[in-house]
Design a protein around this motif. Structure first.
Motif, PDB file in Angstrom:
ATOM      1  N   LEU A  81      -9.276 -11.600  -4.050  1.00  0.00           N
ATOM      2  CA  LEU A  81      -7.667 -10.329  -3.285  1.00  0.00           C
ATOM      3  C   LEU A  81      -7.370  -9.945  -4.686  1.00  0.00           C
ATOM      4  O   LEU A  81      -7.352  -8.210  -4.655  1.00  0.00           O
ATOM      5  N   TYR A  82      -7.453 -10.068  -6.305  1.00  0.00           N
ATOM      6  CA  TYR A  82      -6.819  -9.092  -7.278  1.00  0.00           C
ATOM      7  C   TYR A  82      -7.867  -8.757  -8.023  1.00  0.00           C
ATOM      8  O   TYR A  82      -7.957  -7.241  -8.456  1.00  0.00           O
ATOM      9  N   LEU A  83      -9.242  -9.333  -7.414  1.00  0.00           N
ATOM     10  CA  LEU A  83     -10.354  -8.356  -8.393  1.00  0.00           C
ATOM     11  C   LEU A  83     -10.195  -7.195  -7.031  1.00  0.00           C
ATOM     12  O   LEU A  83     -11.134  -5.912  -7.256  1.00  0.00           O
ATOM     13  N   VAL A  84     -10.690  -6.964  -5.813  1.00  0.00           N
ATOM     14  CA  VAL A  84     -10.501  -5.778  -5.124  1.00  0.00           C
ATOM     15  C   VAL A  84      -9.386  -5.310  -4.686  1.00  0.00           C
ATOM     16  O   VAL A  84      -9.441  -4.319  -4.127  1.00  0.00           O
ATOM     17  N   THR A  85      -8.075  -5.598  -4.827  1.00  0.00           N
ATOM     18  CA  THR A  85      -7.101  -4.788  -5.226  1.00  0.00           C
ATOM     19  C   THR A  85      -6.498  -3.722  -5.973  1.00  0.00           C
ATOM     20  O   THR A  85      -7.364  -4.119  -6.791  1.00  0.00           O
ATOM     21  N   PRO A  86      -6.760  -2.752  -5.769  1.00  0.00           N
ATOM     22  CA  PRO A  86      -6.579  -1.249  -5.988  1.00  0.00           C
ATOM     23  C   PRO A  86      -5.050  -1.633  -7.447  1.00  0.00           C
ATOM     24  O   PRO A  86      -4.667  -2.091  -6.744  1.00  0.00           O
ATOM     25  N   ILE A  87      -5.072  -1.308  -8.611  1.00  0.00           N
ATOM     26  CA  ILE A  87      -4.582  -1.774  -9.820  1.00  0.00           C
ATOM     27  C   ILE A  87      -2.622  -0.806  -9.034  1.00  0.00           C
ATOM     28  O   ILE A  87      -1.958  -2.188  -9.253  1.00  0.00           O
ATOM     29  N   ASN A  88      -3.353  -0.203  -8.335  1.00  0.00           N
ATOM     30  CA  ASN A  88      -1.571   0.428  -8.306  1.00  0.00           C
ATOM     31  C   ASN A  88      -0.969  -0.033  -6.764  1.00  0.00           C
ATOM     32  O   ASN A  88       0.127   0.086  -6.366  1.00  0.00           O
ATOM     33  N   THR A  89      -1.402  -1.591  -5.867  1.00  0.00           N
ATOM     34  CA  THR A  89      -1.046  -1.557  -4.702  1.00  0.00           C
ATOM     35  C   THR A  89      -1.112  -3.158  -4.883  1.00  0.00           C
ATOM     36  O   THR A  89      -0.363  -3.855  -4.607  1.00  0.00           O
ATOM     37  N   ARG A  90      -2.152  -4.133  -6.412  1.00  0.00           N
ATOM     38  CA  ARG A  90      -1.757  -5.449  -6.255  1.00  0.00           C
ATOM     39  C   ARG A  90      -0.278  -6.135  -6.087  1.00  0.00           C
ATOM     40  O   ARG A  90       0.248  -6.686  -6.044  1.00  0.00           O
ATOM     41  N   GLY A  91       0.980  -5.311  -7.112  1.00  0.00           N
ATOM     42  CA  GLY A  91       2.319  -5.649  -7.255  1.00  0.00           C
ATOM     43  C   GLY A  91       2.118  -6.986  -8.353  1.00  0.00           C
ATOM     44  O   GLY A  91       1.525  -7.366  -8.636  1.00  0.00           O
ATOM     45  N   ASN A  92       2.374  -8.248  -7.615  1.00  0.00           N
ATOM     46  CA  ASN A  92       2.732  -9.313  -7.680  1.00  0.00           C
ATOM     47  C   ASN A  92       1.668 -10.394  -6.809  1.00  0.00           C
ATOM     48  O   ASN A  92       1.612 -11.193  -6.797  1.00  0.00           O
ATOM     49  N   LEU A  93       1.152  -9.885  -6.569  1.00  0.00           N
ATOM     50  CA  LEU A  93       0.400 -10.099  -5.467  1.00  0.00           C
ATOM     51  C   LEU A  93       1.275 -11.383  -4.480  1.00  0.00           C
ATOM     52  O   LEU A  93       0.388 -12.335  -3.924  1.00  0.00           O
ATOM     53  N   ALA A  94       1.887 -10.482  -3.334  1.00  0.00           N
ATOM     54  CA  ALA A  94       2.796 -11.506  -2.760  1.00  0.00           C
ATOM     55  C   ALA A  94       3.526 -13.136  -3.709  1.00  0.00           C
ATOM     56  O   ALA A  94       3.223 -13.990  -2.818  1.00  0.00           O
ATOM     57  N   VAL A  95       3.378 -13.238  -4.614  1.00  0.00           N
ATOM     58  CA  VAL A  95       3.956 -13.999  -4.970  1.00  0.00           C
ATOM     59  C   VAL A  95       5.316 -14.756  -4.579  1.00  0.00           C
ATOM     60  O   VAL A  95       6.096 -13.816  -4.033  1.00  0.00           O
ATOM     61  N   ASN A  96       6.009 -15.796  -4.165  1.00  0.00           N
ATOM     62  CA  ASN A  96       6.857 -15.977  -3.613  1.00  0.00           C
ATOM     63  C   ASN A  96       7.899 -16.427  -4.523  1.00  0.00           C
ATOM     64  O   ASN A  96       7.410 -16.461  -5.331  1.00  0.00           O
ATOM     65  N   ALA A  97       9.508 -15.679  -4.411  1.00  0.00           N
ATOM     66  CA  ALA A  97      10.053 -15.697  -4.993  1.00  0.00           C
ATOM     67  C   ALA A  97      11.589 -15.516  -4.109  1.00  0.00           C
ATOM     68  O   ALA A  97      11.345 -16.113  -2.687  1.00  0.00           O
ATOM     69  N   LEU A  98      12.716 -16.113  -4.639  1.00  0.00           N
ATOM     70  CA  LEU A  98      14.180 -16.142  -4.153  1.00  0.00           C
ATOM     71  C   LEU A  98      14.516 -14.699  -3.524  1.00  0.00           C
ATOM     72  O   LEU A  98      14.583 -14.075  -4.812  1.00  0.00           O
ATOM     73  N   ASN A  99      14.860 -14.540  -2.363  1.00  0.00           N
ATOM     74  CA  ASN A  99      15.572 -13.116  -2.191  1.00  0.00           C
ATOM     75  C   ASN A  99      16.405 -12.888  -1.735  1.00  0.00           C
ATOM     76  O   ASN A  99      17.283 -14.463  -0.985  1.00  0.00           O
ATOM     77  N   ASN A 100      17.629 -11.987  -1.381  1.00  0.00           N
ATOM     78  CA  ASN A 100      18.678 -11.682  -1.032  1.00  0.00           C
ATOM     79  C   ASN A 100      19.326 -12.974  -1.315  1.00  0.00           C
ATOM     80  O   ASN A 100      20.528 -13.365  -0.693  1.00  0.00           O
ATOM     81  N   ASN A 101      19.550 -13.434  -2.830  1.00  0.00           N
ATOM     82  CA  ASN A 101      20.680 -13.757  -3.939  1.00  0.00           C
ATOM     83  C   ASN A 101      20.635 -15.357  -3.084  1.00  0.00           C
ATOM     84  O   ASN A 101      21.451 -16.018  -2.970  1.00  0.00           O
ATOM     85  N   TRP A 118       0.467  -1.598  -0.320  1.00  0.00           N
ATOM     86  CA  TRP A 118       0.281   0.161   0.125  1.00  0.00           C
ATOM     87  C   TRP A 118       0.888   1.759  -0.170  1.00  0.00           C
ATOM     88  O   TRP A 118       1.877   1.868   1.107  1.00  0.00           O
ATOM     89  N   PRO A 119       0.416   2.236  -0.987  1.00  0.00           N
ATOM     90  CA  PRO A 119       1.281   3.158  -0.975  1.00  0.00           C
ATOM     91  C   PRO A 119       1.716   4.341   0.535  1.00  0.00           C
ATOM     92  O   PRO A 119       2.277   4.474   1.359  1.00  0.00           O
ATOM     93  N   SER A 120       0.578   4.341   1.207  1.00  0.00           N
ATOM     94  CA  SER A 120       0.376   4.477   2.942  1.00  0.00           C
ATOM     95  C   SER A 120       1.199   4.416   3.682  1.00  0.00           C
ATOM     96  O   SER A 120       1.971   4.791   4.562  1.00  0.00           O
ATOM     97  N   ALA A 121       0.987   2.903   3.565  1.00  0.00           N
ATOM     98  CA  ALA A 121       2.064   2.431   4.598  1.00  0.00           C
ATOM     99  C   ALA A 121       2.774   0.459   4.458  1.00  0.00           C
ATOM    100  O   ALA A 121       1.886  -0.120   3.937  1.00  0.00           O
ATOM    101  N   LEU A 122       3.910   0.737   3.729  1.00  0.00           N
ATOM    102  CA  LEU A 122       4.516  -0.660   4.050  1.00  0.00           C
ATOM    103  C   LEU A 122       4.488  -1.543   4.902  1.00  0.00           C
ATOM    104  O   LEU A 122       4.540  -1.072   5.774  1.00  0.00           O
ATOM    105  N   PRO A 123       4.139  -2.883   4.556  1.00  0.00           N
ATOM    106  CA  PRO A 123       4.202  -3.623   5.596  1.00  0.00           C
ATOM    107  C   PRO A 123       5.250  -3.841   6.403  1.00  0.00           C
ATOM    108  O   PRO A 123       5.846  -4.332   5.282  1.00  0.00           O
ATOM    109  N   SER A 124       5.263  -4.202   6.780  1.00  0.00           N
ATOM    110  CA  SER A 124       6.440  -4.694   7.687  1.00  0.00           C
ATOM    111  C   SER A 124       6.708  -6.505   7.593  1.00  0.00           C
ATOM    112  O   SER A 124       5.651  -7.418   7.925  1.00  0.00           O
ATOM    113  N   ILE A 125       7.782  -7.101   8.624  1.00  0.00           N
ATOM    114  CA  ILE A 125       8.299  -8.391   8.372  1.00  0.00           C
ATOM    115  C   ILE A 125       6.542  -8.873   9.096  1.00  0.00           C
ATOM    116  O   ILE A 125       6.413 -10.064   9.446  1.00  0.00           O
ATOM    117  N   VAL A 126       7.496  -7.999  10.188  1.00  0.00           N
ATOM    118  CA  VAL A 126       6.472  -8.970  11.986  1.00  0.00           C
ATOM    119  C   VAL A 126       4.938  -7.982  11.844  1.00  0.00           C
ATOM    120  O   VAL A 126       3.721  -9.767  11.628  1.00  0.00           O
TER     121      VAL A 126
END
Length: 259
Positions: A105-125, A35-43
């Motif tokens: 969730l895809y249908l009810v989420t604004p386009i600018n917030t959907r992103g990749n819909l939290a698809v799992n991916a390998l992070n930090n190399n 969300w543009p107003s507040a990015l989620p934290s790990i916690v």
């Protein structure tokens, strides 16, 4: 086998797995939207996934066992807790439920917030091999917690299984998000990938890792740490869906005598 699946109880269990996975995926993925107003934290994300699982276990545990996870269902099959057909129906219900939750969730989420819909991916190399080991460990501790907290043979005070399992999921996310976004659940990874049509070359990690981890936990708990005293014919009957515990047979015999 038909005796097991041709019942209302079986149908209710399948519907429960569908609904539980749908709601879990919806709430879990929602917590990770940017969300543009507040990015989620790990916690925040970790707590959301943990609270979602704990709530679903409380809601549907008495109906289907609330597996909400193909890896957990396969682990229960390996541990001789459910039949093969039930496990197949459960996995299908979980995958369809997950896709439905991600689709809503895809249908009810604004386009600018959907992103990749939290698809799992390998992070930090993180390499695929490293990610696989991490997912195995994360799901191993989850499956062990599930078997230990729901074991009806225990006589000590075990507290709330829903809370224990929810905290186990939270624990996994607090660490796993840094490596893979944290899957521990093939349905959670598969659902947004289907909706977003975004399958990475490492998507297999989010199937093999959780399944291997859960199966290892099942083998260790159910056959070594706290084994069940079942003979081969009883184990085969459970897999076929024809097993009837002795106490249930005694109850039914008593009812027949009263008729």
């Amino acid at each position: 086998m038909c005796k097991e699946i041709c019942t209302m109880a079986f149908l209710r269990a399948i519907v429960a797995e569908f609904l539980a996975t749908m709601i879990f995926v919806f709430f879990g993925l929602s917590s990770a939207l940017k969300w543009p107003s507040a990015l989620p934290s790990i916690v925040q994300i970790s707590l959301a996934f943990g609270l979602a699982i704990g709530t679903m276990v409380q809601m549907f545990g008495h109906v289907s066992g609330a597996h909400i996870n193909p890896a957990v269902t396969i682990a229960f099959l390996v541990g001789n807790h459910i039949s093969f057909l039930r496990s197949v129906f459960y996995v299908v219900a979980q995958l369809v439920g997950g896709i439905t939750g991600a689709g809503i969730l895809y249908l009810v989420t604004p386009i600018n917030t959907r992103g990749n819909l939290a698809v799992n991916a390998l992070n930090n190399n993180t390499s695929p091999g490293q990610a696989l080991v991490v997912e195995i460990i994360l799901t191993f501790q989850l499956a062990m917690c599930i078997f230990a907290s729901t074991d009806k043979r225990r006589t000590d005070a075990i507290g709330s299984p829903a809370l224990s399992i929810g905290l186990s999921v939270t624990l996994g996310h607090l660490i796993g998000i840094y490596f893979t976004g944290c899957s521990m659940n093939p349905a959670r990874s598969f659902a947004p990938a289907v909706v977003m049509k975004r399958f990475s070359t490492a998507h297999w990690v989010f199937w093999f890792g959780p399944i291997i981890g859960a199966v290892l936990a099942s083998l260790l708990y159910n056959y070594f740490l706290f084994p069940y005293s079942l003979n081969v014919s009883e184990r085969v009957a459970i897999v076929k869906g024809t097993y009837e515990p002795e106490e249930e047979w005694e109850d039914s015999r008593g009812e027949n005598h009263r008729l």
